[in-house]
Design an enzyme around this catalytic site. Sequence first.
Site, PDB file in Angstrom:
ATOM      1  CD  GLU A  76      -2.940   9.055  -1.402  1.00 47.21           C
ATOM      2  OE1 GLU A  76      -3.783   9.003  -0.480  1.00 47.21           O
ATOM      3  OE2 GLU A  76      -1.850   8.453  -1.355  1.00 47.21           O
ATOM      4  CB  CYS A 102      -0.973  -0.044   1.172  1.00 49.20           C
ATOM      5  SG  CYS A 102      -2.366   1.103   0.994  1.00 49.20           S
ATOM      6  CG  HIS A 103       0.089   5.011   1.466  1.00 56.20           C
ATOM      7  ND1 HIS A 103      -1.217   4.618   1.613  1.00 56.20           N
ATOM      8  CD2 HIS A 103       0.066   6.126   0.696  1.00 56.20           C
ATOM      9  CE1 HIS A 103      -2.006   5.462   0.962  1.00 56.20           C
ATOM     10  NE2 HIS A 103      -1.261   6.387   0.397  1.00 56.20           N
TER      11      HIS A 103
END
Length: 233
Positions: free
Chosen positions: A167, A136-137
């Site tokens: 996002e 993910c991030h």
Amino acid sequence: MSNAASRDRALIVLTSHGELGDTGRSTGFYLPEVAHPWKVFAEAGLTVDLVSVKGGEPPMDGHDPSDPVQQRFLEDPEMSAKLKNTPKPSEVDPSRYGIVLYAGGHGVMWDFPGNAELAAIGRQVYEQGGVVAAVCHGPAGLVDLTLSDGSHLVAGKRVAAFTNDEESAVGLTEVVPFLLADKLTERGAVHVPAPNFEANVVVDGRLVTGQNPASATGVAEAAVAALREQAKA
């Protein structure tokens, strides 16, 4: 790998950043992206350790009490104790680990990049024949991860990460300090996106990345598979 003992340990990296820009909202590490990989690693016989940028008990986000895996993680005596008192990167010995997983949560966008000690963990694990994973991030931890020759780990490699479209879909394009997919591309990565919020795991040798929370289990499974493959080599 040179150190056989490190094949049976995995390290999950957590953010210590708890503020979502100037929105007044809280953030932190995203619990599902820790709990679900923990389950995979534990069932594969790996000991799981945690580390956070500042040490201590890191801020948590995304807790869903209806998810039995998250509840098992939080109620597990060993993991509960580790979560309440995480070491800082400088207090971790990377030679002990066959897998390092950079977990997500929006907080990582502020404190993973530019952290030399955090990057050093991934560098050593990778260069000793281990697996570097991120979800993910979490690939924000790869943005400034360079190898001993100065090249970026992601350069020329296929990667997945939270996409610009995702996002935008969560309304945080103007809040995060940069767009993760764009930054990875700047570092020479080949970003491989899938439709919003669908599971997407990309494996390029001993680099394993996933796009979003739905990819967390798959990232961990692929990391274990890559570690086992390396053990045969």
